[in-house]
Scaffold this motif. Sequence first.
Motif, PDB file in Angstrom:
ATOM      1  N   PRO A 155     -20.252   2.924  -5.984  1.00 41.94           N
ATOM      2  CA  PRO A 155     -21.219   2.879  -4.948  1.00 41.94           C
ATOM      3  C   PRO A 155     -21.439   3.485  -3.434  1.00 41.94           C
ATOM      4  N   GLU A 211      -9.603   4.289   2.394  1.00 45.99           N
ATOM      5  CA  GLU A 211      -8.864   2.521   2.857  1.00 45.99           C
ATOM      6  C   GLU A 211      -9.660   1.438   2.348  1.00 45.99           C
ATOM      7  N   GLN A 212     -11.530   2.009   2.310  1.00 46.20           N
ATOM      8  CA  GLN A 212     -12.633   0.481   1.748  1.00 46.20           C
ATOM      9  C   GLN A 212     -11.523   0.173  -0.052  1.00 46.20           C
ATOM     10  N   ARG A 231     -17.161  -1.694  -7.972  1.00 45.67           N
ATOM     11  CA  ARG A 231     -17.872  -2.392  -7.197  1.00 45.67           C
ATOM     12  C   ARG A 231     -17.569  -1.435  -5.602  1.00 45.67           C
ATOM     13  N   ILE A 232     -16.661  -0.668  -5.326  1.00 44.06           N
ATOM     14  CA  ILE A 232     -16.035   0.277  -4.497  1.00 44.06           C
ATOM     15  C   ILE A 232     -16.526   1.414  -4.440  1.00 44.06           C
ATOM     16  N   ALA A 279      -8.379  -7.012  -5.998  1.00 38.25           N
ATOM     17  CA  ALA A 279      -9.113  -6.273  -6.944  1.00 38.25           C
ATOM     18  C   ALA A 279      -8.276  -5.338  -7.774  1.00 38.25           C
ATOM     19  N   ASN A 280      -8.425  -4.803  -9.325  1.00 38.61           N
ATOM     20  CA  ASN A 280      -7.530  -3.900 -10.002  1.00 38.61           C
ATOM     21  C   ASN A 280      -8.651  -2.347  -9.520  1.00 38.61           C
ATOM     22  N   ALA A 281      -8.408  -1.810 -10.501  1.00 38.94           N
ATOM     23  CA  ALA A 281      -8.158  -0.505 -10.288  1.00 38.94           C
ATOM     24  C   ALA A 281      -9.788  -0.468 -11.061  1.00 38.94           C
ATOM     25  N   GLN A 284      -7.936   0.489  -0.649  1.00 38.57           N
ATOM     26  CA  GLN A 284      -7.309  -0.041  -0.365  1.00 38.57           C
ATOM     27  C   GLN A 284      -7.185  -1.745   0.278  1.00 38.57           C
ATOM     28  N   ALA A 285      -8.868  -1.429   1.279  1.00 38.91           N
ATOM     29  CA  ALA A 285      -8.829  -3.066   1.315  1.00 38.91           C
ATOM     30  C   ALA A 285      -9.447  -3.803   0.032  1.00 38.91           C
ATOM     31  N   ALA A 286     -10.099  -2.947  -0.732  1.00 38.34           N
ATOM     32  CA  ALA A 286     -10.196  -4.065  -1.990  1.00 38.34           C
ATOM     33  C   ALA A 286      -9.125  -4.377  -3.125  1.00 38.34           C
ATOM     34  N   GLN A 295     -11.862  -2.928 -11.911  1.00 39.82           N
ATOM     35  CA  GLN A 295     -13.090  -3.175 -10.641  1.00 39.82           C
ATOM     36  C   GLN A 295     -13.081  -2.695  -8.833  1.00 39.82           C
ATOM     37  N   ARG A 321     -22.790   6.929  -4.763  1.00 37.94           N
ATOM     38  CA  ARG A 321     -24.020   6.978  -5.858  1.00 37.94           C
ATOM     39  C   ARG A 321     -24.556   8.141  -5.596  1.00 37.94           C
ATOM     40  N   ARG A 326     -13.117 -11.701   5.348  1.00 42.10           N
ATOM     41  CA  ARG A 326     -12.958 -11.017   4.811  1.00 42.10           C
ATOM     42  C   ARG A 326     -11.487 -11.531   4.426  1.00 42.10           C
ATOM     43  N   PHE A 371     -16.963  -2.915   3.372  1.00 39.34           N
ATOM     44  CA  PHE A 371     -18.065  -1.978   2.502  1.00 39.34           C
ATOM     45  C   PHE A 371     -19.329  -1.578   3.267  1.00 39.34           C
ATOM     46  N   ALA A 399     -12.630  -0.660   7.662  1.00 42.48           N
ATOM     47  CA  ALA A 399     -12.315  -0.427   6.149  1.00 42.48           C
ATOM     48  C   ALA A 399     -13.760  -1.738   5.661  1.00 42.48           C
ATOM     49  N   PHE A 455      -7.235  -3.209   9.106  1.00 43.61           N
ATOM     50  CA  PHE A 455      -7.388  -1.655   8.908  1.00 43.61           C
ATOM     51  C   PHE A 455      -7.638  -1.155  10.526  1.00 43.61           C
ATOM     52  N   ILE A 484     -14.296 -11.678  -7.138  1.00 44.64           N
ATOM     53  CA  ILE A 484     -13.830 -10.931  -7.861  1.00 44.64           C
ATOM     54  C   ILE A 484     -12.559 -11.934  -8.499  1.00 44.64           C
ATOM     55  N   GLN A 541      -3.098  -6.016  -5.296  1.00 44.55           N
ATOM     56  CA  GLN A 541      -3.996  -7.003  -5.659  1.00 44.55           C
ATOM     57  C   GLN A 541      -2.912  -8.729  -6.133  1.00 44.55           C
ATOM     58  N   PHE A 588     -16.254 -10.610  -1.555  1.00 43.69           N
ATOM     59  CA  PHE A 588     -15.667  -9.720  -1.942  1.00 43.69           C
ATOM     60  C   PHE A 588     -14.528 -10.519  -2.552  1.00 43.69           C
ATOM     61  N   LEU A 624       0.379  -1.176  -0.577  1.00 46.62           N
ATOM     62  CA  LEU A 624      -0.053  -0.404  -0.031  1.00 46.62           C
ATOM     63  C   LEU A 624       0.941   1.606  -0.036  1.00 46.62           C
ATOM     64  N   HIS A 629     -21.768  -0.264   1.731  1.00 42.00           N
ATOM     65  CA  HIS A 629     -23.055  -0.466   0.856  1.00 42.00           C
ATOM     66  C   HIS A 629     -23.220  -2.645   0.521  1.00 42.00           C
ATOM     67  N   MET A 630     -22.349  -2.793   1.105  1.00 39.78           N
ATOM     68  CA  MET A 630     -22.782  -4.896   0.835  1.00 39.78           C
ATOM     69  C   MET A 630     -22.710  -4.956   2.911  1.00 39.78           C
TER      70      MET A 630
END
Lengths: 342, 270
Positions: B186, B164-165, B182-183, B174-176, B167-169, B178, B189, A144, A85, A83, A79, A100, A71, A96, A50, A87-88
């Motif tokens: 939404p 942070e979300q 997805r993150i 997840a690539n940029a 970064q977690a993805a 995705q 929105r 997760r 998500f 962190a 974290f 993916i 990734q 997740f 990161l 909306h999920m």
Amino acid sequence: MIAVEGVSKQFGDYTALDNVSIEVPDGSLTALLGPSGSGKSTLLRIIGGLESADSGRVVINGQDATNVQPQKREIGFVFQHYAAFKHMTVRDNVAFGLTIRKQPKQQVADRVDELLSVVGLAGYAKRYPSQLSGGQRQRMALARALAVEPRVLLLDEPFGALDAKVRAELREWLRRLHDEVHVTTLLVTHDQEEAMSISDHIAVMDNARIEQFGDPRELYDAPSNAFVMGFLGPVSRLGDRLVRPHDIALAAEVEEGALEAMVSRVIHLGFEVRVELMLTSGEAVTAQVTRTEADELELNQGDIVWLRSAGATVLPAPAEPPASAAPADPPAADAALPPRAA
Amino acid sequence: MTVSRPWRIALRVIGLGYLAALLLVPVAVIFYRTFEHGIGAVWDSITTPAAISAFTLTLEVTAIAVPLNTIFGIVMAMQLARGRFRGKTLLNALIDLPFAISPVVIGLALVLVYGLNGWFGRSLADAGIQVIFSTPGIVLATIFVSLPFVVREVTPVLKEVGDEQEQAAATLGANAWQSFWRITLPSIRWGVAYGVVLSVARSIGEFGAVSVVSGKISGETETLTLLVEKRFSNFDLAGAYAASALLAVIALVTLLAMTMIKPRREEEEH
């Protein structure tokens, strides 16, 4: 195994990491312990990809990961502020990483169910993160991270945002989880009790460097310097040495090599008794004795006792900063003291 | 702040009175005047070929301008909220330019750049593209005036959500792309939706800049607002009222959409 070799990182003029090297053994739970600003989170984020290092290498399980995107590192990262998500649902959060990777739906569902029961959130799959407590959110975040079967698990102050009781519970729970899952884990914390109670190894960090690496007992009993000693537990200054307060033996009679002191206060803390003393040099010293010892000595304010360091953990005291040293120890006072023990 | 009861009532009366005198009464009068002579006359007035063409043109222009500004707005907001680059403050100020400059001036500026005697006008004309006094000009003017809305709505939301979300993805594989779908999207929105609604309202209602660049050719480059103005100047008051009522209805629908979005936004913020 995670190996960090000679990593440095600057943020503008600020040195966050200064030529840091560390090896985290396979399957261990290792803590990066240090005060805020010591560089521990930056080190973790560099291992996780990161942040990028200015120089040095990061090797994960034998493969150079220095320039690998986060990734592609096959890591799990947790974290401090979850962190989640937002909306999920909990289920979608945990799924997740698998979604993916386009894994078959049934397989994903089974794996998520399994993980939710491992972290104790089996009945919460359809909830949203806002409907969970902090501790539950962090357990969801762990599930997760574990879902993608990471090669290493990186936790950045995972319990830092939780209250003391939940923090202690989750700590125990994490240790048990680690004993089941055995994934190489690196945990950042500023809480020495947390580090001591759950980790196999601790790296103590200060000022962008690792001061010492070892198992908790080793660090407590044989600290390599005054900082490590002070960060891992209470320290008293006895003459020109640093000792643990519970390593100070009190005696009513004169003993060879002992220092004379006057009792300025006796504090009863249940089984332990904390004795605040004043050396003839005017320096204050705190000793910690058991209730039995205190009763035998019949300690009272104003009594004269003799102090001796009885433990193995002894370091030469560093020169005190001039500001605090000036009034307390004039050189002449030293001459009046009995000779110190070898 | 504690205010005594009579004061509270007095303040309420003043507030509502102000709103009524300046907003509600004029709008109500338009609707009253429109339907004064029955619905048949109104229907005839808004179904003339010129009216239908104006209505379609307005929708067309909106349908081009709003999506473009939405995409641009999201990209720009991400730069302003996350990016670290020189001139960010300047860029931030530039975004507000369409709010600061009078639409008429914007229209004139477009004529100077894209008109036949403008900088690009001649070469564009040679390539067979007419911008000024044609639909592209109206679209450009509309894009210009409605540009800040999405950026201004989305930037604060992005800042608040943090990265942070994302970064977690990333650590989860997840690539940029995705991560964005997805993150990021939404989580912003409602900000985007709010910005879109405001852009739509502004695009449909724009008059000044469009008036300068359109040439007002009836049935070709006349938008709904221009039609209202033309009928009004030609003393076709009934026709002007009918077209205005149509505009007002569209505005009320967008307003309704906005109020439906608002509570959902607040719900998410706890």
